[in-house]
Design a protein around this motif. Structure first.
Motif, PDB file in Angstrom:
ATOM      1  N   ALA A   1     -14.121   5.343 -14.427  1.00 38.56           N
ATOM      2  CA  ALA A   1     -12.861   6.051 -14.684  1.00 38.56           C
ATOM      3  C   ALA A   1     -12.328   6.756 -13.437  1.00 38.56           C
ATOM      4  CB  ALA A   1     -13.027   7.049 -15.822  1.00 38.56           C
ATOM      5  N   SER A   2     -13.178   7.501 -12.732  1.00 41.08           N
ATOM      6  CA  SER A   2     -12.689   8.243 -11.563  1.00 41.08           C
ATOM      7  C   SER A   2     -12.259   7.296 -10.443  1.00 41.08           C
ATOM      8  CB  SER A   2     -13.738   9.223 -11.059  1.00 41.08           C
ATOM      9  OG  SER A   2     -14.899   8.539 -10.655  1.00 41.08           O
ATOM     10  N   LEU A   3     -12.990   6.196 -10.248  1.00 40.51           N
ATOM     11  CA  LEU A   3     -12.597   5.211  -9.238  1.00 40.51           C
ATOM     12  C   LEU A   3     -11.285   4.547  -9.635  1.00 40.51           C
ATOM     13  CD1 LEU A   3     -13.030   3.552  -6.675  1.00 40.51           C
ATOM     14  CD2 LEU A   3     -14.459   1.992  -8.029  1.00 40.51           C
ATOM     15  N   ALA A   4     -11.138   4.208 -10.910  1.00 41.75           N
ATOM     16  CA  ALA A   4      -9.901   3.584 -11.387  1.00 41.75           C
ATOM     17  C   ALA A   4      -8.703   4.499 -11.133  1.00 41.75           C
ATOM     18  CB  ALA A   4     -10.015   3.253 -12.877  1.00 41.75           C
ATOM     19  N   GLU A   5      -8.880   5.795 -11.349  1.00 44.22           N
ATOM     20  CA  GLU A   5      -7.795   6.754 -11.102  1.00 44.22           C
ATOM     21  C   GLU A   5      -7.477   6.842  -9.615  1.00 44.22           C
ATOM     22  OE1 GLU A   5      -9.392  10.209 -13.013  1.00 44.22           O
ATOM     23  OE2 GLU A   5      -8.738   9.541 -14.995  1.00 44.22           O
ATOM     24  N   ASP A   6      -8.508   6.885  -8.782  1.00 41.12           N
ATOM     25  CA  ASP A   6      -8.290   6.946  -7.332  1.00 41.12           C
ATOM     26  C   ASP A   6      -7.595   5.687  -6.816  1.00 41.12           C
ATOM     27  OD1 ASP A   6      -9.439   9.442  -7.187  1.00 41.12           O
ATOM     28  OD2 ASP A   6     -11.371   8.723  -6.441  1.00 41.12           O
ATOM     29  N   LEU A   7      -8.041   4.525  -7.293  1.00 40.08           N
ATOM     30  CA  LEU A   7      -7.414   3.271  -6.857  1.00 40.08           C
ATOM     31  C   LEU A   7      -5.967   3.194  -7.326  1.00 40.08           C
ATOM     32  CD1 LEU A   7     -10.317   0.712  -7.458  1.00 40.08           C
ATOM     33  CD2 LEU A   7      -9.574   1.689  -5.277  1.00 40.08           C
ATOM     34  N   ALA A   8      -5.701   3.662  -8.545  1.00 39.80           N
ATOM     35  CA  ALA A   8      -4.325   3.661  -9.053  1.00 39.80           C
ATOM     36  C   ALA A   8      -3.433   4.541  -8.187  1.00 39.80           C
ATOM     37  CB  ALA A   8      -4.293   4.125 -10.508  1.00 39.80           C
ATOM     38  N   GLN A   9      -3.953   5.689  -7.772  1.00 36.65           N
ATOM     39  CA  GLN A   9      -3.189   6.564  -6.884  1.00 36.65           C
ATOM     40  C   GLN A   9      -2.922   5.886  -5.547  1.00 36.65           C
ATOM     41  OE1 GLN A   9      -5.348  10.242  -6.627  1.00 36.65           O
ATOM     42  NE2 GLN A   9      -4.878  10.813  -8.730  1.00 36.65           N
ATOM     43  N   GLU A  10      -3.910   5.192  -5.048  1.00 28.53           N
ATOM     44  CA  GLU A  10      -3.758   4.475  -3.786  1.00 28.53           C
ATOM     45  C   GLU A  10      -2.673   3.402  -3.900  1.00 28.53           C
ATOM     46  OE1 GLU A  10      -6.832   2.262  -0.800  1.00 28.53           O
ATOM     47  OE2 GLU A  10      -7.602   3.929  -1.987  1.00 28.53           O
ATOM     48  N   VAL A  11      -2.673   2.681  -5.012  1.00 27.58           N
ATOM     49  CA  VAL A  11      -1.653   1.650  -5.248  1.00 27.58           C
ATOM     50  C   VAL A  11      -0.270   2.285  -5.264  1.00 27.58           C
ATOM     51  CG1 VAL A  11      -0.733   0.016  -6.952  1.00 27.58           C
ATOM     52  CG2 VAL A  11      -3.189   0.083  -6.481  1.00 27.58           C
ATOM     53  N   MET A  12      -0.138   3.400  -5.971  1.00 21.22           N
ATOM     54  CA  MET A  12       1.174   4.020  -6.085  1.00 21.22           C
ATOM     55  C   MET A  12       1.677   4.554  -4.748  1.00 21.22           C
ATOM     56  SD  MET A  12       2.125   3.257  -9.050  1.00 21.22           S
ATOM     57  CE  MET A  12       3.678   4.153  -9.065  1.00 21.22           C
ATOM     58  N   LEU A  13       0.787   5.015  -3.896  1.00 17.82           N
ATOM     59  CA  LEU A  13       1.228   5.430  -2.564  1.00 17.82           C
ATOM     60  C   LEU A  13       1.713   4.225  -1.768  1.00 17.82           C
ATOM     61  CD1 LEU A  13       1.677   7.756  -0.609  1.00 17.82           C
ATOM     62  CD2 LEU A  13      -0.595   7.314   0.295  1.00 17.82           C
ATOM     63  N   ASN A  14       1.023   3.108  -1.895  1.00 15.83           N
ATOM     64  CA  ASN A  14       1.481   1.876  -1.244  1.00 15.83           C
ATOM     65  C   ASN A  14       2.869   1.494  -1.749  1.00 15.83           C
ATOM     66  OD1 ASN A  14      -0.440   0.581   0.664  1.00 15.83           O
ATOM     67  ND2 ASN A  14      -1.842   0.859  -1.039  1.00 15.83           N
ATOM     68  N   VAL A  15       3.080   1.596  -3.043  1.00 15.04           N
ATOM     69  CA  VAL A  15       4.388   1.284  -3.631  1.00 15.04           C
ATOM     70  C   VAL A  15       5.449   2.207  -3.051  1.00 15.04           C
ATOM     71  CG1 VAL A  15       5.732   1.377  -5.783  1.00 15.04           C
ATOM     72  CG2 VAL A  15       3.482   0.275  -5.757  1.00 15.04           C
ATOM     73  N   TYR A  16       5.131   3.478  -2.940  1.00 19.03           N
ATOM     74  CA  TYR A  16       6.077   4.458  -2.403  1.00 19.03           C
ATOM     75  C   TYR A  16       6.501   4.081  -0.987  1.00 19.03           C
ATOM     76  CZ  TYR A  16       7.980   9.023  -1.094  1.00 19.03           C
ATOM     77  OH  TYR A  16       8.799  10.038  -0.672  1.00 19.03           O
ATOM     78  N   HIS A  17       5.532   3.691  -0.182  1.00 16.33           N
ATOM     79  CA  HIS A  17       5.830   3.377   1.220  1.00 16.33           C
ATOM     80  C   HIS A  17       6.423   1.988   1.426  1.00 16.33           C
ATOM     81  CE1 HIS A  17       4.282   7.007   2.969  1.00 16.33           C
ATOM     82  NE2 HIS A  17       3.163   6.890   2.284  1.00 16.33           N
ATOM     83  N   LYS A  18       6.127   1.053   0.538  1.00 14.03           N
ATOM     84  CA  LYS A  18       6.531  -0.335   0.764  1.00 14.03           C
ATOM     85  C   LYS A  18       7.623  -0.836  -0.178  1.00 14.03           C
ATOM     86  CE  LYS A  18       2.012  -1.515   2.592  1.00 14.03           C
ATOM     87  NZ  LYS A  18       0.819  -2.346   2.447  1.00 14.03           N
ATOM     88  N   ALA A  19       8.189   0.026  -0.977  1.00 16.69           N
ATOM     89  CA  ALA A  19       9.192  -0.406  -1.955  1.00 16.69           C
ATOM     90  C   ALA A  19      10.371  -1.111  -1.287  1.00 16.69           C
ATOM     91  CB  ALA A  19       9.681   0.778  -2.782  1.00 16.69           C
ATOM     92  N   GLY A  20      10.704  -0.723  -0.085  1.00 19.16           N
ATOM     93  CA  GLY A  20      11.798  -1.348   0.637  1.00 19.16           C
ATOM     94  C   GLY A  20      11.532  -2.803   1.000  1.00 19.16           C
ATOM     95  N   GLN A  21      10.280  -3.221   0.948  1.00 21.52           N
ATOM     96  CA  GLN A  21       9.911  -4.593   1.275  1.00 21.52           C
ATOM     97  C   GLN A  21      10.056  -5.545   0.087  1.00 21.52           C
ATOM     98  OE1 GLN A  21       5.926  -4.457   2.811  1.00 21.52           O
ATOM     99  NE2 GLN A  21       6.446  -3.019   4.433  1.00 21.52           N
ATOM    100  N   LEU A  22      10.245  -4.988  -1.105  1.00 21.89           N
ATOM    101  CA  LEU A  22      10.365  -5.813  -2.305  1.00 21.89           C
ATOM    102  C   LEU A  22      11.711  -6.538  -2.275  1.00 21.89           C
ATOM    103  CD1 LEU A  22       9.146  -6.604  -5.062  1.00 21.89           C
ATOM    104  CD2 LEU A  22      10.324  -4.630  -6.028  1.00 21.89           C
ATOM    105  N   ARG A  23      11.676  -7.852  -2.313  1.00 26.10           N
ATOM    106  CA  ARG A  23      12.913  -8.647  -2.190  1.00 26.10           C
ATOM    107  C   ARG A  23      13.606  -8.875  -3.524  1.00 26.10           C
ATOM    108  NH1 ARG A  23      11.346 -12.983   2.493  1.00 26.10           N
ATOM    109  NH2 ARG A  23      10.345 -11.450   3.801  1.00 26.10           N
TER     110      ARG A  23
END
Length: 191
Positions: free
Chosen positions: A47-69
């Motif tokens: 559970a704690s790893l899943a939450e940490d990984l989900a947060q990591e994914v969302m930060l990637n989304v925040y930074h890379k959203a402009g790359q979505l075509r």
């Protein structure tokens, strides 16, 4: 029901992509983080790893959203990032790591590094670090890392969604990273 949820998710994605802001991202975070946690849990992450990984994914989304075509492909893009983050975690590939800090490990290293000099140093340091955060983030961090409360306990105590708690912890770790990474690296070299 499924079609209704798809439309709601799509509206949240559109609001974020049309007008990226902390508010629209927080809504995106609250919508997709539980889905990501479930995704990671279904792949046998704790559970704690899943939450940490989900947060990591969302930060990637925040930074890379402009790359979505094509925004119609957002969900597939999101879960492709999730797979990459998970593979990066398990292969220990630093390229997939988001710059946040593991506050628990820094505190443990500080306590062990401190030796017998002063038992109060870790607490003092923690209070100093909390000065970099807003009051809501600081409160959540104290409950999570000092009191050792679980995310759902913090959410219930503050009558806020668990996604908001996760967002505040994630945002706090992101804010603290530039201040704690040099400390962490110095302690690693000294050990």
């Amino acid at each position: 029901m499924r079609n209704g949820r798809w439309r709601q998710d799509r509206a949240v994605v559109d609001r974020f992509l049309d007008s990226p802001s902390d508010q629209s991202f927080e809504e995106l975070f609250r919508t997709f983080t539980p889905q990501l946690v479930a995704f990671f849990r279904s792949r046998r992450c704790e559970a704690s790893l899943a939450e940490d990984l989900a947060q990591e994914v969302m930060l990637n989304v925040y930074h890379k959203a402009g790359q979505l075509r094509d925004r119609a492909l957002f969900r597939g893009w999101l879960f492709r990032i999730a797979l990459n983050v998970m593979h990066g975690h398990y292969s220990n590939n630093k390229a997939y790591r988001v710059k946040t800090v593991d506050l628990a490990s820094v505190t443990k290293r500080l306590a062990s590094h401190d030796g017998h000099k002063s038992a109060g140093t870790p607490g003092f340091e923690f209070r100093h670090w909390m000065g970099f955060l807003d009051s809501r983030e600081s409160e959540v961090m104290k409950l999570r890392f000092i009191e050792q409360w679980e995310y759902h306990e913090i959410a219930a105590a503050h009558a806020i969604p668990i996604g908001t708690v996760q967002w505040r912890v994630f945002n706090a770790k992101k804010k603290l990273a530039p201040h704690l990474m040099p400390l962490r690296e110095g302690m690693r070299k000294a050990a």
